[in-house]
Design an enzyme around this catalytic site. Sequence first.
Site, mmCIF file in Angstrom:
data_model
loop_
_atom_site.group_PDB
_atom_site.id
_atom_site.type_symbol
_atom_site.label_atom_id
_atom_site.label_comp_id
_atom_site.label_asym_id
_atom_site.label_seq_id
_atom_site.Cartn_x
_atom_site.Cartn_y
_atom_site.Cartn_z
ATOM 1 N N THR A 28 0.850 -1.199 0.000
ATOM 2 C CA THR A 28 0.000 0.000 0.000
ATOM 3 C C THR A 28 0.881 1.243 0.000
ATOM 4 O OG1 THR A 28 -1.714 -1.151 1.240
ATOM 5 C CG2 THR A 28 -1.763 1.250 1.345
ATOM 6 N N GLY A 82 6.260 -0.711 -0.258
ATOM 7 C CA GLY A 82 7.142 0.406 0.062
ATOM 8 C C GLY A 82 7.484 0.396 1.540
ATOM 9 N N ALA A 83 8.117 1.476 1.992
ATOM 10 C CA ALA A 83 8.433 1.627 3.423
ATOM 11 C C ALA A 83 8.630 3.110 3.706
ATOM 12 C CB ALA A 83 9.689 0.855 3.788
ATOM 13 N N GLU A 103 -0.121 -5.421 6.091
ATOM 14 C CA GLU A 103 1.186 -5.490 5.427
ATOM 15 C C GLU A 103 2.105 -6.478 6.149
ATOM 16 O OE1 GLU A 103 1.315 -0.960 3.622
ATOM 17 O OE2 GLU A 103 2.277 -1.352 5.521
ATOM 18 N N LYS A 121 14.843 7.450 2.007
ATOM 19 C CA LYS A 121 14.305 6.630 3.093
ATOM 20 C C LYS A 121 15.321 5.665 3.701
ATOM 21 C CE LYS A 121 9.540 6.796 1.438
ATOM 22 N NZ LYS A 121 8.453 6.011 0.843
HETATM 23 C C1 5RP Z 1 1.587 2.027 4.172
HETATM 24 C C2 5RP Z 1 3.058 1.864 4.139
HETATM 25 C C3 5RP Z 1 3.792 2.433 2.982
HETATM 26 O O1 5RP Z 1 4.530 1.422 2.381
HETATM 27 C C4 5RP Z 1 4.717 3.503 3.460
HETATM 28 O O2 5RP Z 1 3.979 4.446 4.215
HETATM 29 C C5 5RP Z 1 5.399 4.200 2.283
HETATM 30 O O3 5RP Z 1 4.439 4.893 1.559
HETATM 31 P P1 5RP Z 1 4.794 5.742 0.275
HETATM 32 O O4 5RP Z 1 5.191 4.770 -0.778
HETATM 33 O O5 5RP Z 1 3.529 6.492 -0.050
HETATM 34 O O6 5RP Z 1 5.920 6.670 0.636
HETATM 35 O O7 5RP Z 1 3.673 1.280 4.998
HETATM 36 O O8 5RP Z 1 1.018 1.564 5.357
#
Ligand code: 5RP
Length: 219
Positions: A28, A82-83, A103, A121
């Site tokens: 997500t 993602g993270a 997740e 990141k």
């Molecule tokens: C969602 C997550 C996403 O992977 C994390 O917040 C990174 O989001 P983005 O790709 O919008 O920077 O853990 O719960």
Amino acid sequence: MDATEKKRAAAKAALGFIEPGTRLGVGTGSTVNCLIELLPDVRDRIDCLVSSSKATTALLEELGFEVRTLNEVGSTDVYIDGADESDKHLQLIKGGGGALTREKVLAAAARRFVCIIDDSKLVGMLGTFPVPVEVLPMAQEFVSRRLVKLRGQPVWREGFVTDNGNHVLDVQGLQIVNPLDMEERIDRIPGVVAVGIFAHRPADVLLIAGDDGVREMRT
Ligand code: 5RP
């Protein structure tokens, strides 16, 4: 490259991990949304899809994919997500989008977890990004007090309800010297549904997009 271009580059690199017959878990967030846009290009390689959130499911269905449940599929070959932060051990903070519990389940159920990030990141020590903690609403104040004892400053993500009907506390100021230990300590607090520290189940592959392209790290 701006941040969006980096997210697209990381997402494109992740397509290489989708082999013919892949049972794929989809995470997500905005980086994963870049991946979802590309999935029609590899449709014939995907055996089935499992999603980590209602938002991701809606996007996949718009593209004509059938989304199965983890109960139906059992496990996946690859989980791509993602993270918010990663350290060099591929231990992560996740949950900025509030989907951390599902997740975490999908990461645990995957043979291989591929994490896609831009280079902003990658950090020396986790914890600059506030750690999301999903809590039962009736336990919110109790959990908050316990988090203060761990020297964190929990902030209620007001107005946000997770896909599981729970609340999220974003915990600032935690000194995460030992991510394994901190994940366990927070997980042990009654009322915590999940903590967004992914140390016991880190990523297996980290794809980091920067100005010079995408580089890969593995555990
Ligand atoms: C969602 C997550 C996403 O992977 C994390 O917040 C990174 O989001 P983005 O790709 O919008 O920077 O853990 O719960």
